[in-house]
Design a protein around this motif. Sequence first.
Motif, PDB file in Angstrom:
ATOM      1  N   LYS A 127      19.018 -19.082  19.674  1.00 25.37           N
ATOM      2  CA  LYS A 127      20.068 -19.792  18.969  1.00 25.37           C
ATOM      3  C   LYS A 127      20.748 -18.852  17.973  1.00 25.37           C
ATOM      4  O   LYS A 127      20.148 -17.875  17.517  1.00 25.37           O
ATOM      5  CB  LYS A 127      19.477 -20.990  18.217  1.00 25.37           C
ATOM      6  N   LYS A 128      21.982 -19.138  17.637  1.00 25.04           N
ATOM      7  CA  LYS A 128      22.706 -18.324  16.680  1.00 25.04           C
ATOM      8  C   LYS A 128      21.917 -18.190  15.381  1.00 25.04           C
ATOM      9  O   LYS A 128      21.447 -19.178  14.825  1.00 25.04           O
ATOM     10  CB  LYS A 128      24.077 -18.935  16.401  1.00 25.04           C
ATOM     11  N   GLY A 129      21.741 -16.949  14.934  1.00 21.89           N
ATOM     12  CA  GLY A 129      21.010 -16.693  13.697  1.00 21.89           C
ATOM     13  C   GLY A 129      19.538 -16.406  13.898  1.00 21.89           C
ATOM     14  O   GLY A 129      18.871 -15.935  12.967  1.00 21.89           O
ATOM     15  N   ASP A 130      18.999 -16.685  15.092  1.00 18.71           N
ATOM     16  CA  ASP A 130      17.585 -16.381  15.357  1.00 18.71           C
ATOM     17  C   ASP A 130      17.341 -14.878  15.210  1.00 18.71           C
ATOM     18  O   ASP A 130      18.159 -14.062  15.649  1.00 18.71           O
ATOM     19  CB  ASP A 130      17.188 -16.809  16.772  1.00 18.71           C
ATOM     20  N   ASN A 132      23.555  -9.184  26.978  1.00 19.27           N
ATOM     21  CA  ASN A 132      23.900 -10.592  26.788  1.00 19.27           C
ATOM     22  C   ASN A 132      23.910 -11.314  28.128  1.00 19.27           C
ATOM     23  O   ASN A 132      23.587 -10.724  29.177  1.00 19.27           O
ATOM     24  CB  ASN A 132      25.242 -10.729  26.061  1.00 19.27           C
ATOM     25  N   THR A 165      19.247  -9.982  16.000  1.00 20.52           N
ATOM     26  CA  THR A 165      19.767 -11.213  15.417  1.00 20.52           C
ATOM     27  C   THR A 165      20.814 -11.780  16.372  1.00 20.52           C
ATOM     28  O   THR A 165      21.816 -11.118  16.668  1.00 20.52           O
ATOM     29  CB  THR A 165      20.412 -10.959  14.042  1.00 20.52           C
ATOM     30  N   ALA A 166      20.572 -12.977  16.863  1.00 20.26           N
ATOM     31  CA  ALA A 166      21.490 -13.585  17.837  1.00 20.26           C
ATOM     32  C   ALA A 166      22.798 -13.979  17.158  1.00 20.26           C
ATOM     33  O   ALA A 166      22.791 -14.692  16.150  1.00 20.26           O
ATOM     34  CB  ALA A 166      20.833 -14.804  18.481  1.00 20.26           C
ATOM     35  N   ARG A 167      23.901 -13.523  17.706  1.00 12.26           N
ATOM     36  CA  ARG A 167      25.214 -13.862  17.151  1.00 12.26           C
ATOM     37  C   ARG A 167      25.753 -15.174  17.701  1.00 12.26           C
ATOM     38  O   ARG A 167      26.724 -15.712  17.174  1.00 12.26           O
ATOM     39  CB  ARG A 167      26.201 -12.734  17.448  1.00 12.26           C
ATOM     40  N   ALA A 168      25.116 -15.668  18.766  1.00 13.45           N
ATOM     41  CA  ALA A 168      25.564 -16.924  19.367  1.00 13.45           C
ATOM     42  C   ALA A 168      24.424 -17.523  20.172  1.00 13.45           C
ATOM     43  O   ALA A 168      23.486 -16.823  20.567  1.00 13.45           O
ATOM     44  CB  ALA A 168      26.782 -16.678  20.264  1.00 13.45           C
ATOM     45  N   ASP A 169      24.483 -18.833  20.383  1.00 11.34           N
ATOM     46  CA  ASP A 169      23.534 -19.466  21.293  1.00 11.34           C
ATOM     47  C   ASP A 169      23.725 -18.854  22.673  1.00 11.34           C
ATOM     48  O   ASP A 169      24.857 -18.603  23.103  1.00 11.34           O
ATOM     49  CB  ASP A 169      23.792 -20.971  21.396  1.00 11.34           C
TER      50      ASP A 169
END
Length: 206
Positions: free
Chosen positions: A64-67, A90, A113-117
């Motif tokens: 998820k975004k922010g993970d 990606n 750090t994930a920038r998007a789901d």
Amino acid sequence: ESLHRVQLPGGANHIELSVTGSPATLESEPNDSIKTASKIIAPVVIHGRFDTSGDIDAYTFEAKKGDQLLIEVKSAGLNFPADPVLTLLNEKGATIREVDDVAPTRDPRYLFTARADGIYHIVLAERASRGGPRFIYQLHVVPPQPEFSLTVKSSEFAVVPGDKLTIPVRVVRSKGFAGDVTVAAEGLPTGVTCEPQTLAPKGPAE
């Protein structure tokens, strides 16, 4: 994670066992491309191997975004000969980051750090395309654990009676650690004292 040296009953040699607190599993073939990648769920440690020359191992996970996830491959650090290269892609197969050696070993590590789901792919390869029974690795995909390390310039210091001695201590904070660090000296000779010093964070390294 910790590394333990054990000797089996009746054996002459020691073996090293890696102990981790995360769920562990074995690599599952076929996983030679992102189309056949093994699906994983963090936190997890995968025990894998580059079976043959040119072998590539691929893994897929969702984020998820922010993970934040620490993606780390260990081989040289476990005394195996592989020189792994880690590539993170990606969902469309575009490269986010390629990581080779991270000092002081030949093993790669990347704080993601994930920038998007979405769905992300980890592709592992051996730098020189080597493979075989001993080209073993561990792939760690885990949330980062805040940590710090301390270093000084020497393992021993001379103290002149009646004088004060200042010993610079380098603090390196990593993986999100931003707390105070208290440094104290133990086992000092009679007559030598050292008050504990608390080092507040000023940045990633002080």
